[in-house]
Design a protein around this motif. Structure first.
Motif, PDB file in Angstrom:
ATOM      1  N   GLU A   9       7.339  -1.293   8.647  1.00 27.81           N
ATOM      2  CA  GLU A   9       6.419  -0.165   8.512  1.00 27.81           C
ATOM      3  C   GLU A   9       5.095  -0.643   7.925  1.00 27.81           C
ATOM      4  O   GLU A   9       5.052  -1.663   7.224  1.00 27.81           O
ATOM      5  CB  GLU A   9       7.042   0.911   7.623  1.00 27.81           C
ATOM      6  N   LYS A  10       4.035   0.084   8.215  1.00 25.95           N
ATOM      7  CA  LYS A  10       2.709  -0.253   7.700  1.00 25.95           C
ATOM      8  C   LYS A  10       2.163   0.947   6.927  1.00 25.95           C
ATOM      9  O   LYS A  10       2.196   2.086   7.418  1.00 25.95           O
ATOM     10  CB  LYS A  10       1.768  -0.617   8.843  1.00 25.95           C
ATOM     11  N   ASP A  11       1.658   0.685   5.715  1.00 23.24           N
ATOM     12  CA  ASP A  11       1.143   1.784   4.895  1.00 23.24           C
ATOM     13  C   ASP A  11      -0.331   2.039   5.193  1.00 23.24           C
ATOM     14  O   ASP A  11      -0.950   1.371   6.036  1.00 23.24           O
ATOM     15  CB  ASP A  11       1.377   1.509   3.404  1.00 23.24           C
ATOM     16  N   GLY A  14      -2.725  -0.807   5.220  1.00 25.65           N
ATOM     17  CA  GLY A  14      -2.523  -1.863   6.202  1.00 25.65           C
ATOM     18  C   GLY A  14      -1.496  -2.898   5.814  1.00 25.65           C
ATOM     19  O   GLY A  14      -1.320  -3.895   6.526  1.00 25.65           O
ATOM     20  N   LYS A  15      -0.777  -2.689   4.711  1.00 20.92           N
ATOM     21  CA  LYS A  15       0.258  -3.630   4.292  1.00 20.92           C
ATOM     22  C   LYS A  15       1.580  -3.282   4.968  1.00 20.92           C
ATOM     23  O   LYS A  15       1.926  -2.107   5.092  1.00 20.92           O
ATOM     24  CB  LYS A  15       0.423  -3.600   2.772  1.00 20.92           C
ATOM     25  N   THR A  16       2.306  -4.312   5.390  1.00 18.92           N
ATOM     26  CA  THR A  16       3.584  -4.100   6.059  1.00 18.92           C
ATOM     27  C   THR A  16       4.751  -4.367   5.116  1.00 18.92           C
ATOM     28  O   THR A  16       4.635  -5.159   4.178  1.00 18.92           O
ATOM     29  CB  THR A  16       3.733  -5.006   7.294  1.00 18.92           C
ATOM     30  N   PRO A  52       2.977  -9.782   8.753  1.00 21.45           N
ATOM     31  CA  PRO A  52       1.728  -9.065   9.054  1.00 21.45           C
ATOM     32  C   PRO A  52       1.532  -8.712  10.517  1.00 21.45           C
ATOM     33  O   PRO A  52       0.607  -7.974  10.853  1.00 21.45           O
ATOM     34  CB  PRO A  52       0.650 -10.051   8.581  1.00 21.45           C
ATOM     35  N   TYR A  60       3.382   0.883  14.773  1.00 17.09           N
ATOM     36  CA  TYR A  60       4.395   0.944  13.710  1.00 17.09           C
ATOM     37  C   TYR A  60       4.869   2.383  13.567  1.00 17.09           C
ATOM     38  O   TYR A  60       4.130   3.304  13.894  1.00 17.09           O
ATOM     39  CB  TYR A  60       3.787   0.464  12.392  1.00 17.09           C
TER      40      TYR A  60
END
Length: 330
Positions: A9-11, A14-16, A52, A60
């Motif tokens: 998942e990506k927040d 932009g962090k996975t 990433p 996502y």
């Protein structure tokens, strides 16, 4: 009905993040065939997609896993029926399409290959994209004239997935294999696969001013690219071929055309992702007959879905030896 999967998942920043979750069957993508997955494996692309993304993942949340093998549950295509054993590699599954890091996968029938007789689904994932690519490379070299007795065949990145399988196949077919590695601790492992010569990476990982060196190698399977590939091209025997399968050492090629026009060297590009179905059948048939199973089994590092985030990071750092087989049901 639910199934377990590694979901990336990506927040909003932009962090996975990746975690094992229970997903409803309704979240599977639309496809012709639903497969109960037995095993998957870990490739460099998987490391990118778990982390990433490397530009490979389009949307996502996402389920990575570019390879899987298992049993058909349902099929709307006449070529497959419930109970059939199948294997999938490539076609951008695990990148733009949900992949094999799950207990279920739904894909297009055209992407599947019937599991060859004599191979288990676990064997198929010990082979995976890495082994499939290695076999394609061996076939390409043979198609361009390579035969046992022509001289030593160089395998770069030999302790990795492609290199390990390539070394075992070539040795089994009677070739003299020179294995390149930057990890001295893998020498015994490579010799156990059939390598007769160990070449330190430092010996050939820099370009030289001379475009041609002594004719040394009758063939080469190169997983590194970059300066090492440029150096190797100048060391090939007259008319010999290099099968290029990877770019662990970089995508650039600081070479000249001299090896091509003075020695007739061939540089063969090996793509495994979009390979036509007939080539896949030929390669998997050859793998079932030409890859010694005892050597394949010696390469295996077992894993589960929960191990994948750590393994994904490790393979990006070049820290995975041999072949990881992921039991998605463990």
């Amino acid at each position: 009905m639910t199934f377990k999967a590694l979901l990336v998942e990506k927040d909003d920043e932009g962090k996975t993040s990746a975690s094992v979750q229970d997903l409803d069957d309704s979240r599977l993508p639309d496809g012709d065939v639903t497969v109960a997955v037995d095993y998957s494996t870990v490739n460099y692309k998987d490391g990118l997609c778990i982390g990433p993304g490397g530009g490979l993942v389009r949307t996502y949340p996402h389920v990575p896993g570019i390879d899987f093998a298992g049993t058909v549950e349902t099929s709307s295509d006449d070529r497959y029926k419930p109970g059939d054993k199948v294997v999938l590699t490539g076609w951008r599954v695990g990148e733009v399409w949900w992949g094999g890091y799950a207990q279920k996968a739904c894909v297009k029938a055209d992407w599947l290959v019937p599991l060859p007789s004599g191979l288990s689904t676990r064997d198929a994932m010990a082979i995976g994209t890495a082994g499939f690519t290695a076999m394609l490379a061996v076939m390409a070299l043979e198609d361009h004239g390579l035969k046992p007795g022509n001289g030593p065949v160089l395998v770069t990145g030999a302790a990795g997935g492609v290199g390990s399988v390539a070394t075992a196949i070539l040795a089994n077919l009677g070739y003299e294999v020179a294995a390149v590695t930057g990890r001295p601790e893998t020498e015994d492992y490579l010799k156990s696969l059939g390598a007769t010569q160990i070449v330190a990476r430092t010996e050939i990982n820099e370009t030289v001013k001379r475009p041609l060196e002594s004719e040394t190698w009758a063939g080469c399977i190169d997983a590194v690219g970059g300066p090492m590939l440029a150096r190797v091209l100048g060391q090939m025997k007259y008319g010999a071929s290099v099968a290029a399968v990877g770019l662990a050492g970089g995508a650039s090629l600081p070479a000249t055309v001299i090896p091509f026009i003075l020695r007739g060297v061939n540089l063969l590009g090996i793509d495994s992702v979009m390979r036509p179905h007939e080539d896949r059948i030929r390669a998997w048939t050859r793998l079932a007959s030409d890859l010694p199973m005892e050597k394949l089994h010696a390469m295996i590092q077992p894993a589960t879905l929960s191990d994948l985030p750590e393994l994904g990071a490790a393979i990006l750092k070049g820290q995975v030896k041999g072949r990881v087989v992921v039991d998605v049901n463990a």
